[in-house]
Scaffold this motif. Structure first.
Motif, PDB file in Angstrom:
ATOM      1  N   ARG A 123     -11.246   4.482  -3.950  1.00 49.10           N
ATOM      2  CA  ARG A 123     -12.023   5.769  -3.835  1.00 49.10           C
ATOM      3  C   ARG A 123     -11.433   6.353  -2.649  1.00 49.10           C
ATOM      4  O   ARG A 123     -12.099   7.677  -2.213  1.00 49.10           O
ATOM      5  N   LEU A 124     -10.591   5.796  -1.801  1.00 47.68           N
ATOM      6  CA  LEU A 124     -10.111   6.553  -0.564  1.00 47.68           C
ATOM      7  C   LEU A 124      -9.102   7.503  -1.069  1.00 47.68           C
ATOM      8  O   LEU A 124      -7.692   7.397  -0.758  1.00 47.68           O
ATOM      9  N   ARG A 125      -9.508   8.705  -1.498  1.00 52.76           N
ATOM     10  CA  ARG A 125      -8.566   9.771  -2.070  1.00 52.76           C
ATOM     11  C   ARG A 125      -7.772  10.485  -1.158  1.00 52.76           C
ATOM     12  O   ARG A 125      -6.778  11.179  -1.464  1.00 52.76           O
ATOM     13  N   ARG A 126      -8.130  10.288   0.338  1.00 48.82           N
ATOM     14  CA  ARG A 126      -7.156  11.103   1.331  1.00 48.82           C
ATOM     15  C   ARG A 126      -6.178  10.064   1.757  1.00 48.82           C
ATOM     16  O   ARG A 126      -5.532  10.472   2.741  1.00 48.82           O
ATOM     17  N   LEU A 127      -6.181   8.757   1.260  1.00 49.21           N
ATOM     18  CA  LEU A 127      -5.506   8.003   2.037  1.00 49.21           C
ATOM     19  C   LEU A 127      -3.924   7.938   1.834  1.00 49.21           C
ATOM     20  O   LEU A 127      -3.475   8.330   0.525  1.00 49.21           O
ATOM     21  N   LYS A 128      -3.139   7.992   2.795  1.00 46.53           N
ATOM     22  CA  LYS A 128      -1.591   8.171   2.964  1.00 46.53           C
ATOM     23  C   LYS A 128      -0.834   6.862   3.127  1.00 46.53           C
ATOM     24  O   LYS A 128       0.296   6.595   2.757  1.00 46.53           O
ATOM     25  N   VAL A 129      -1.503   6.008   4.011  1.00 46.18           N
ATOM     26  CA  VAL A 129      -0.955   4.842   4.310  1.00 46.18           C
ATOM     27  C   VAL A 129      -1.979   3.753   4.076  1.00 46.18           C
ATOM     28  O   VAL A 129      -3.156   3.344   4.493  1.00 46.18           O
ATOM     29  N   LEU A 130      -1.240   2.606   3.355  1.00 45.29           N
ATOM     30  CA  LEU A 130      -2.185   1.394   3.234  1.00 45.29           C
ATOM     31  C   LEU A 130      -1.022   0.039   3.576  1.00 45.29           C
ATOM     32  O   LEU A 130      -0.316   0.125   2.615  1.00 45.29           O
ATOM     33  N   THR A 131      -1.326  -0.532   4.399  1.00 49.17           N
ATOM     34  CA  THR A 131      -0.438  -1.561   4.827  1.00 49.17           C
ATOM     35  C   THR A 131      -1.294  -2.832   4.978  1.00 49.17           C
ATOM     36  O   THR A 131      -2.255  -3.075   5.920  1.00 49.17           O
ATOM     37  N   THR A 132      -0.944  -3.927   4.305  1.00 47.67           N
ATOM     38  CA  THR A 132      -1.721  -5.172   4.534  1.00 47.67           C
ATOM     39  C   THR A 132      -0.557  -6.569   4.670  1.00 47.67           C
ATOM     40  O   THR A 132      -1.091  -7.723   4.602  1.00 47.67           O
ATOM     41  N   LYS A 133       0.446  -6.299   5.248  1.00 46.68           N
ATOM     42  CA  LYS A 133       1.536  -7.165   5.352  1.00 46.68           C
ATOM     43  C   LYS A 133       1.095  -8.354   6.325  1.00 46.68           C
ATOM     44  O   LYS A 133       0.323  -8.234   7.313  1.00 46.68           O
ATOM     45  N   LEU A 134       1.644  -9.544   5.966  1.00 51.78           N
ATOM     46  CA  LEU A 134       1.551 -10.665   6.697  1.00 51.78           C
ATOM     47  C   LEU A 134      -0.076 -10.962   6.925  1.00 51.78           C
ATOM     48  O   LEU A 134      -0.620 -11.213   8.178  1.00 51.78           O
ATOM     49  N   ASN A 135      -0.813 -11.240   5.723  1.00 50.81           N
ATOM     50  CA  ASN A 135      -2.127 -11.884   5.739  1.00 50.81           C
ATOM     51  C   ASN A 135      -2.010 -12.809   4.603  1.00 50.81           C
ATOM     52  O   ASN A 135      -1.027 -13.527   4.303  1.00 50.81           O
ATOM     53  N   ASN A 136      -3.165 -13.154   4.062  1.00 55.22           N
ATOM     54  CA  ASN A 136      -3.368 -14.471   3.106  1.00 55.22           C
ATOM     55  C   ASN A 136      -4.143 -13.732   1.845  1.00 55.22           C
ATOM     56  O   ASN A 136      -4.842 -14.402   1.268  1.00 55.22           O
ATOM     57  N   PHE A 137      -3.949 -12.612   1.561  1.00 50.11           N
ATOM     58  CA  PHE A 137      -4.441 -11.938   0.317  1.00 50.11           C
ATOM     59  C   PHE A 137      -3.968 -12.568  -0.904  1.00 50.11           C
ATOM     60  O   PHE A 137      -2.845 -13.003  -0.840  1.00 50.11           O
ATOM     61  N   SER A 138      -5.027 -12.655  -1.856  1.00 49.19           N
ATOM     62  CA  SER A 138      -4.470 -13.358  -3.242  1.00 49.19           C
ATOM     63  C   SER A 138      -5.090 -12.452  -4.307  1.00 49.19           C
ATOM     64  O   SER A 138      -5.712 -11.589  -4.192  1.00 49.19           O
ATOM     65  N   GLY A 139      -4.859 -13.209  -5.559  1.00 53.92           N
ATOM     66  CA  GLY A 139      -5.366 -12.554  -6.691  1.00 53.92           C
ATOM     67  C   GLY A 139      -4.585 -11.199  -7.130  1.00 53.92           C
ATOM     68  O   GLY A 139      -3.368 -11.068  -6.698  1.00 53.92           O
ATOM     69  N   LEU A 140      -5.081 -10.353  -8.138  1.00 48.84           N
ATOM     70  CA  LEU A 140      -4.296  -9.318  -8.596  1.00 48.84           C
ATOM     71  C   LEU A 140      -4.018  -8.262  -7.691  1.00 48.84           C
ATOM     72  O   LEU A 140      -5.116  -7.771  -6.976  1.00 48.84           O
ATOM     73  N   ILE A 141      -3.028  -7.508  -7.696  1.00 52.27           N
ATOM     74  CA  ILE A 141      -2.928  -6.155  -7.220  1.00 52.27           C
ATOM     75  C   ILE A 141      -3.874  -5.284  -7.961  1.00 52.27           C
ATOM     76  O   ILE A 141      -3.517  -5.046  -9.053  1.00 52.27           O
ATOM     77  N   PRO A 142      -5.057  -4.660  -7.355  1.00 52.05           N
ATOM     78  CA  PRO A 142      -5.825  -3.560  -8.186  1.00 52.05           C
ATOM     79  C   PRO A 142      -5.179  -2.662  -8.875  1.00 52.05           C
ATOM     80  O   PRO A 142      -4.666  -1.771  -8.169  1.00 52.05           O
ATOM     81  N   PRO A 143      -5.140  -2.560 -10.357  1.00 51.14           N
ATOM     82  CA  PRO A 143      -4.585  -1.459 -10.761  1.00 51.14           C
ATOM     83  C   PRO A 143      -5.072  -0.218 -10.473  1.00 51.14           C
ATOM     84  O   PRO A 143      -4.559   0.845 -10.526  1.00 51.14           O
ATOM     85  N   ALA A 144      -6.704  -0.010  -9.829  1.00 47.21           N
ATOM     86  CA  ALA A 144      -7.302   1.106  -9.594  1.00 47.21           C
ATOM     87  C   ALA A 144      -6.473   1.892  -8.179  1.00 47.21           C
ATOM     88  O   ALA A 144      -6.555   2.942  -8.170  1.00 47.21           O
ATOM     89  N   LEU A 145      -5.657   1.113  -7.524  1.00 50.02           N
ATOM     90  CA  LEU A 145      -4.733   1.732  -6.702  1.00 50.02           C
ATOM     91  C   LEU A 145      -3.970   3.035  -7.127  1.00 50.02           C
ATOM     92  O   LEU A 145      -3.446   3.789  -6.192  1.00 50.02           O
ATOM     93  N   GLY A 146      -3.689   3.014  -8.290  1.00 50.11           N
ATOM     94  CA  GLY A 146      -3.005   3.905  -8.708  1.00 50.11           C
ATOM     95  C   GLY A 146      -3.864   5.307  -8.859  1.00 50.11           C
ATOM     96  O   GLY A 146      -3.073   6.405  -9.216  1.00 50.11           O
ATOM     97  N   LEU A 147      -5.015   5.201  -8.391  1.00 50.82           N
ATOM     98  CA  LEU A 147      -5.738   6.463  -8.230  1.00 50.82           C
ATOM     99  C   LEU A 147      -5.361   7.356  -6.868  1.00 50.82           C
ATOM    100  O   LEU A 147      -5.970   8.415  -6.749  1.00 50.82           O
TER     101      LEU A 147
END
Length: 298
Positions: A123-147
């Protein structure tokens, strides 16, 4: 009499002006409250804050825009950037962050966040940068990020994401950096990623990807780096690798199952600096044309 009438009219107009601004003021206050509520939800989801940065600084008694890691826009006075990287934080990311509607940059890197990445971030339609490197996130990459049509940097490296690469990411026409290195992604590389016309760096090293390298990737004229080291990719190298990607500078394809001959068309990569093809199943001789690449580094 005339003066009294003028004063009366002036006061009426002033009153109308003040009343007309009240909804805007109420909306602004509500938006600030929404941002505060969203960040307090994040604070509540943090289970460990060894340096006490979030737990002591993010308080309801202070302005959101003064909180450490938070940057507000000058024009709207809304949260525009959230950078809580390198704070050694543990916990999860709540879906409430999707309510930060003016957010342009989100940096959660170098922490110990776990769990899944909430699809509400789409829903963050203004977002230009998303970085989560070096964490412990798991599960699927949300397909909704394509929005996230405005996003330019999508860096999810050094986590434990599984599943396949969402085809929906091919909708990110402004994307310049796509980095999924050091995860546990499976399946094939979607050929639709060749639609990313602004892509500069594509890095998916050390995953579990299989299948051939799509030739469509090398139709992106802005591409400078392709990195697929340590996967299980097979098939031959696309013959058009350098034909439509003239500024390709770095190719990292070592430790896969690639076979066939190394194409002599690599000579067309006139700016190529790094070429890594070790531990594959290539046949035939190394093309003499590669020696003529003056920019190639040893």
């Amino acid at each position: 009499m005339e003066r009294t009438l003028c004063m009366f009219v002036f006061r009426v107009l002033l009153l109308i002006l003040i009343i007309s601004q009240l909804p805007c003021l109420a909306t602004t206050l509500k938006n600030i409250a929404t941002d505060q509520s969203s960040l307090l939800a994040l604070k509540a989801s943090i289970t460990s804050d060894p340096r006490g940065i979030i737990t002591t600084n993010w308080t309801e008694s202070s302005s959101v825009c003064s909180w450490i890691g938070v940057t507000c826009s000058i024009r709207h006075r809304r949260v525009a950037a959230l950078d809580i990287s390198q704070m050694n934080l543990s916990g999860t990311v709540p879906p409430h962050l999707g309510n930060l509607s003016f957010l342009v940059s989100l940096n959660l890197s170098f922490n110990h966040f776990s769990g899944s990445l909430p699809q509400e971030l789409s829903r963050l339609r203004r977002l230009k940068v998303l970085t989560t490197k070096l964490n412990n996130f798991s599960g699927l990459i949300p397909p909704a990020l394509g929005l996230l049509k405005k996003v330019k940097f999508l860096q999810l490296r050094n986590n434990s994401f599984t599943g396949s690469i969402p085809i929906s990411l091919s909708n990110l026409s402004n994307l310049q950096v796509l980095d999924f290195t050091f995860n546990s992604l499976q399946g094939t590389i979607p050929e639709e990623l060749g639609n990313l016309g602004s892509l500069v760096r594509l890095s998916m090293q050390e995953n579990r990807l299989i299948g051939p390298i799509p030739s469509s990737l090398f139709n992106v004229s802005t591409l400078e780096t392709v990195a697929f080291t340590q996967n299980a990719l097979d098939g031959s190298l696309p013959a058009n690798m350098c034909r439509n990607a003239p500024i390709l500078k770095r190719i990292y394809l070592g430790s896969n199952r690639l076979c066939g001959r190394i194409p002599s068309s690599l000579l067309e990569c006139s700016q190529l600096q790094m070429l890594s093809l070790y531990s594959n199943r290539f046949s035939g001789q190394i093309p003499e044309e590669i020696v003529r690449l003056q920019t190639l580094r040893m």
